[in-house]
Design a protein around this motif. Structure first.
Motif, PDB file in Angstrom:
ATOM      1  N   SER A   1     -24.596 -27.294 -15.320  1.00  0.00           N
ATOM      2  CA  SER A   1     -23.535 -26.378 -14.918  1.00  0.00           C
ATOM      3  C   SER A   1     -22.342 -27.165 -14.371  1.00  0.00           C
ATOM      4  O   SER A   1     -22.527 -28.197 -13.712  1.00  0.00           O
ATOM      5  CB  SER A   1     -24.045 -25.418 -13.847  1.00  0.00           C
TER       6      SER A   1
ATOM      7  N   SER B   1     -28.754 -20.649 -27.114  1.00  0.00           N
ATOM      8  CA  SER B   1     -27.779 -19.759 -26.484  1.00  0.00           C
ATOM      9  C   SER B   1     -28.242 -19.253 -25.127  1.00  0.00           C
ATOM     10  O   SER B   1     -27.499 -19.308 -24.137  1.00  0.00           O
ATOM     11  CB  SER B   1     -27.462 -18.582 -27.414  1.00  0.00           C
ATOM     12  N   GLN B   2     -29.479 -18.736 -25.055  1.00  0.00           N
ATOM     13  CA  GLN B   2     -29.967 -18.200 -23.784  1.00  0.00           C
ATOM     14  C   GLN B   2     -30.175 -19.306 -22.756  1.00  0.00           C
ATOM     15  O   GLN B   2     -29.906 -19.122 -21.561  1.00  0.00           O
ATOM     16  CB  GLN B   2     -31.278 -17.434 -23.990  1.00  0.00           C
TER      17      GLN B   2
ATOM     18  N   GLN C   1     -28.427 -22.059 -22.482  1.00  0.00           N
ATOM     19  CA  GLN C   1     -27.104 -22.420 -21.977  1.00  0.00           C
ATOM     20  C   GLN C   1     -26.569 -21.354 -21.030  1.00  0.00           C
ATOM     21  O   GLN C   1     -25.973 -21.671 -19.991  1.00  0.00           O
ATOM     22  CB  GLN C   1     -26.154 -22.640 -23.145  1.00  0.00           C
ATOM     23  N   THR C   2     -26.789 -20.086 -21.361  1.00  0.00           N
ATOM     24  CA  THR C   2     -26.354 -18.986 -20.495  1.00  0.00           C
ATOM     25  C   THR C   2     -27.018 -19.079 -19.131  1.00  0.00           C
ATOM     26  O   THR C   2     -26.380 -18.860 -18.090  1.00  0.00           O
ATOM     27  CB  THR C   2     -26.677 -17.629 -21.148  1.00  0.00           C
ATOM     28  N   ASP C   3     -28.308 -19.426 -19.116  1.00  0.00           N
ATOM     29  CA  ASP C   3     -29.030 -19.519 -17.850  1.00  0.00           C
ATOM     30  C   ASP C   3     -28.597 -20.735 -17.029  1.00  0.00           C
ATOM     31  O   ASP C   3     -28.654 -20.711 -15.793  1.00  0.00           O
ATOM     32  CB  ASP C   3     -30.543 -19.546 -18.098  1.00  0.00           C
TER      33      ASP C   3
ATOM     34  N   VAL D   1     -25.445 -21.875 -17.040  1.00  0.00           N
ATOM     35  CA  VAL D   1     -24.172 -21.414 -16.476  1.00  0.00           C
ATOM     36  C   VAL D   1     -24.413 -20.458 -15.316  1.00  0.00           C
ATOM     37  O   VAL D   1     -23.718 -20.494 -14.299  1.00  0.00           O
ATOM     38  CB  VAL D   1     -23.321 -20.729 -17.569  1.00  0.00           C
ATOM     39  N   GLY D   2     -25.446 -19.616 -15.451  1.00  0.00           N
ATOM     40  CA  GLY D   2     -25.753 -18.638 -14.412  1.00  0.00           C
ATOM     41  C   GLY D   2     -26.579 -19.178 -13.257  1.00  0.00           C
ATOM     42  O   GLY D   2     -26.896 -18.439 -12.324  1.00  0.00           O
TER      43      GLY D   2
ATOM     44  N   SER E   1     -24.022 -27.458 -28.165  1.00  0.00           N
ATOM     45  CA  SER E   1     -23.467 -27.544 -26.811  1.00  0.00           C
ATOM     46  C   SER E   1     -21.976 -27.810 -26.750  1.00  0.00           C
ATOM     47  O   SER E   1     -21.331 -27.511 -25.735  1.00  0.00           O
ATOM     48  CB  SER E   1     -24.176 -28.670 -26.038  1.00  0.00           C
TER      49      SER E   1
ATOM     50  N   MET F   1     -19.196 -25.147 -25.629  1.00  0.00           N
ATOM     51  CA  MET F   1     -19.224 -24.765 -24.217  1.00  0.00           C
ATOM     52  C   MET F   1     -18.777 -25.906 -23.311  1.00  0.00           C
ATOM     53  O   MET F   1     -18.199 -25.681 -22.249  1.00  0.00           O
ATOM     54  CB  MET F   1     -20.611 -24.266 -23.829  1.00  0.00           C
TER      55      MET F   1
ATOM     56  N   ARG G   1     -17.512 -24.637 -19.674  1.00  0.00           N
ATOM     57  CA  ARG G   1     -18.616 -23.814 -19.183  1.00  0.00           C
ATOM     58  C   ARG G   1     -19.883 -24.630 -18.956  1.00  0.00           C
ATOM     59  O   ARG G   1     -20.791 -24.208 -18.257  1.00  0.00           O
ATOM     60  CB  ARG G   1     -18.898 -22.658 -20.143  1.00  0.00           C
TER      61      ARG G   1
END
Length: 328
Positions: free
Chosen positions: A134, A191-192, A194-196, A198-199, A212, A215, A220
């Protein structure tokens, strides 16, 4: 006389029927759309490369090349479907390090034999891996990140695209060399994961640069290292793992085109020639380079088959070294 005439006509019809069937069978390939199976979700490196290749093959060969995503089990679901498909050239598959060279050593009950059920067509590309976190992570490089991990063993998680995938094994090798311990969290795709990251739900992943890069460029994700022995031109400021304290570290994944075993040799050779012509196009090479992929080709299906055999054996050694099991 009438009997003789009737007999002659019957014999002529009998002789003509098989000839017509042979002509029908020899219609130029491809005579209908071709399916390319992909064992990973949309947006992954495998999917991106497959769609680019399919579009260019369609332009050259005059038929649609349709990508079908069949994700799961590190690409093994698609591999099983590909192994059982009719060997006529109308079902192909993107072969990859995971389903062809790694999974057979990880999963004990695969419904395909990676060494017997597929016919090689050709190598497409080599995929460097990018270690990303992140943007909020305070580590400025891989050295700082690993120092934080070593200070709190098994308190940090890392994401991969599945148990036994290249992502998993590359990270396992890195952590072993660093003497660091993290908790593995497998995902079905990039995708998921990478989303996690970031989150803030997981800390890092070692994933293909193709997956990657966008992003990272968007800010991101933050890239801390690249897995290959040399820096990648598209991210020249990102140091290699080798430069950050691990000399000789050089890992990545390959993608190639394969077919069910038994494909007609003429079709196999035609696909290999057309694919290599696509990959020789400077526009294609530049586009893949912009994505972070390195175009590498093989001279013939036989040479690609020899490479696949070597990869099968070398990744098997890595799986055994780290005792990777399907239940990890």
């Amino acid at each position: 006389m009438r009997y003789a005439t009737t007999l002659a006509l019957t014999l002529a019809a009998t002789l003509w029927a098989p000839s017509g069937a042979v002509l029908a069978q020899e219609a130029p390939y491809p005579a209908k759309p071709v399916t390319i199976l992909v064992g990973f979700p949309p947006g992954t490196a495998t999917d991106t490369v497959a769609r680019m290749l399919g579009e260019r093959l369609a332009q050259r060969m005059g038929q649609q090349f349709i990508v079908e995503n069949k994700p799961g089990a590190g690409g093994s679901i698609a591999a099983g479907l590909g192994a059982r498909a009719k060997a006529d050239g109308y079902t192909l598959m993107i072969g990859a390090s995971a389903p062809q060279a790694i999974n057979p050593h990880v999963y004990p009950n695969l419904n395909y034999d990676a060494r017997k059920d597929f016919a090689p067509i050709g190598l497409i590309t080599w995929l460097p891996y990018l270690f990303v976190v992140s943007p909020e992570n305070p580590a400025r490089n891989l050295t700082e990140f690993l120092a934080a991990v070593k200070a709190k063993p098994n308190q940090y998680t890392y994401a991969t695209t599945g148990v036994g995938t290249t992502s998993h094994l590359v990270t396992s090798v890195l952590l072993s060399k660093a003497g660091a311990a993290m908790v593995h969290v497998p995902y079905k795709g990039s995708s998921q994961a990478q989303t996690d990251i970031v989150g803030g739900r997981t800390y890092a992943t070692f994933d293909t640069m193709v997956s990657s890069l966008a992003m990272v460029k968007a800010g991101r994700l933050k890239a801390l290292a690249v897995s290959t022995s040399e820096r990648v031109p598209v991210l020249p400021d990102v140091a290699t793992v080798a430069e950050q304290g691990f000399p000789g570290f050089d890992m990545g994944a390959w993608l190639g085109l394969i077919a069910p075993a038994g494909i007609p040799p003429a079709v196999q050779d035609r696909l290999a020639r057309e694919m290599n012509a696509v990959l020789a196009d400077p526009a294609v090479r530049d586009k893949l380079a912009d994505l972070g992929a390195q175009v590498r080709t093989t001279a013939s299906p036989a040479s690609f088959g020899a490479m696949m055999k070597t990869e099968y054996e070398s990744w098997g050694d890595v799986v055994r070294e780290f005792n990777v099991k399907a239940t990890d």
